[in-house]
Design a protein around this motif. Structure first.
Motif, PDB file in Angstrom:
ATOM      1  N   VAL A   3       1.128  -1.185  -0.375  1.00 55.98           N
ATOM      2  CA  VAL A   3       0.338  -0.289   0.393  1.00 55.98           C
ATOM      3  C   VAL A   3       0.936   1.912   0.069  1.00 55.98           C
ATOM      4  CG1 VAL A   3      -1.826   1.421   1.575  1.00 55.98           C
ATOM      5  CG2 VAL A   3      -1.526  -1.452   1.346  1.00 55.98           C
ATOM      6  N   PRO A  12       0.637  -5.550   3.110  1.00 56.59           N
ATOM      7  CA  PRO A  12      -1.170  -5.144   2.997  1.00 56.59           C
ATOM      8  C   PRO A  12      -1.204  -6.065   4.557  1.00 56.59           C
ATOM      9  CG  PRO A  12      -0.738  -5.674   0.886  1.00 56.59           C
ATOM     10  CD  PRO A  12       0.642  -4.929   1.654  1.00 56.59           C
ATOM     11  N   TRP A 124      -3.658 -10.715  -2.233  1.00 58.00           N
ATOM     12  CA  TRP A 124      -4.653  -9.095  -1.729  1.00 58.00           C
ATOM     13  C   TRP A 124      -5.548  -8.911  -3.037  1.00 58.00           C
ATOM     14  CZ3 TRP A 124      -5.363  -7.935   2.757  1.00 58.00           C
ATOM     15  CH2 TRP A 124      -5.328  -8.765   3.483  1.00 58.00           C
ATOM     16  N   SER A 125      -4.351  -9.505  -4.178  1.00 57.06           N
ATOM     17  CA  SER A 125      -5.256  -8.499  -5.785  1.00 57.06           C
ATOM     18  C   SER A 125      -6.223  -9.285  -6.241  1.00 57.06           C
ATOM     19  CB  SER A 125      -4.351  -8.511  -6.745  1.00 57.06           C
ATOM     20  OG  SER A 125      -4.132 -10.332  -7.095  1.00 57.06           O
ATOM     21  N   ARG A 136      -7.290  -5.145  -1.335  1.00 57.62           N
ATOM     22  CA  ARG A 136      -6.312  -4.347  -0.379  1.00 57.62           C
ATOM     23  C   ARG A 136      -7.365  -3.088  -0.356  1.00 57.62           C
ATOM     24  NH1 ARG A 136      -1.290  -3.391  -4.207  1.00 57.62           N
ATOM     25  NH2 ARG A 136      -3.449  -3.799  -6.252  1.00 57.62           N
ATOM     26  N   THR A 137      -7.994  -3.141  -0.534  1.00 51.53           N
ATOM     27  CA  THR A 137      -9.318  -2.055  -0.789  1.00 51.53           C
ATOM     28  C   THR A 137     -10.592  -2.115   0.065  1.00 51.53           C
ATOM     29  OG1 THR A 137      -8.937  -1.692  -3.205  1.00 51.53           O
ATOM     30  CG2 THR A 137     -11.045  -0.702  -2.012  1.00 51.53           C
TER      31      THR A 137
END
Length: 245
Positions: A3, A12, A124-125, A136-137
């Motif tokens: 991030v 993350p 995370w993606s 992550r968002t």
């Protein structure tokens, strides 16, 4: 994947560690909830402390739900029934007594911890429905919501307690709040940091103060410390910010 903010690159997993620390702070406050205390006004107009805690419960479960489904390759709304159901859930949750509310928030924190602990380095993606983003968002959303609303609850935790990495992330996230037609510069007095927003050719307004106070102001919260706002060398009122992004 990390991030990234203008000053920090935070993996993350490190964000998750900071979330766990924030959750621990909230957990420690839950046994002290009283009937009178949860009915007191929060820092959010029209909301009691119980409303804020019910919202923390709801958003914690909503982002955990994003994680659970993303790991199964599924996209799902954060809340069944969308924003109307979210609002109804907060209102209903706020009517519980102090003990029940405390148990519900603690259970939501347990689920959040378990859901995010299940996310591995390669996950995370993975896409989520929230903001058409990825895991992550959703993780960053939970970090923001937890820390900001813990302040709103008025239980002794203030913006001055926000981690510096969170402040830098929030300033990035809240950039769309910068007023149109101005070149806004935020100068932190406690670190070598200046954040410009808006076109270079526009009139410059400079706001100076501690990093946490600048971040609180951009987040629409009381800075807790005076901010110095100047335009062409003269002291002026703080400009009006735009809507939350």
């Amino acid at each position: 994947m990390a991030v990234t903010t203008s000053a920090h690159t935070l993996p993350p997993e490190a964000v998750r560690e900071r979330i766990e620390a924030g959750q621990a702070r909230l957990r420690a406050l839950l046994p002290g909830l009283t009937e009178a205390g949860i009915r007191e006004p929060s820092e959010l107009p029209g909301w009691s402390r119980a409303h804020v805690l019910a919202h923390i419960e709801g958003i914690g479960l909503a982002m955990a739900r994003q994680a659970r489904h993303a790991l199964r390759g599924e996209l799902i709304e954060p809340y069944d029934g969308g924003r109307p159901a979210r609002a109804a859930g907060i209102e209903a949750g706020s009517r519980r007594d102090a003990a029940a509310l405390g148990r519900a928030v603690a259970a939501a924190l347990d689920e959040a911890s378990a859901a995010w602990a299940a996310v591995g380095p390669a996950d995370w993606s993975r896409p989520v429905h929230y903001r058409d983003g990825d895991l992550r968002t959703a993780l960053l959303c939970w970090w923001r919501e937890l820390e900001i609303h813990l302040v709103d609850a008025g239980m002794g935790h203030g913006p001055q307690d926000w981690p510096r990495e969170l402040c830098h992330h929030l300033l990035d996230h809240l950039a769309p709040r910068a007023p149109h037609g101005l070149h806004l510069v935020l100068e932190a007095t406690d670190e070598p940091s200046a954040r410009p927003f808006g076109p270079q050719g526009a009139p410059t307004v400079t706001v100076r103060g501690p990093l946490t106070a600048l971040t609180a102001w951009m987040a629409g919260r009381a800075p807790g410390r005076p901010l110095d706002c100047r335009r062409a060398g003269a002291t002026v009122p703080l400009p009006e910010l735009l809507d939350w992004p």
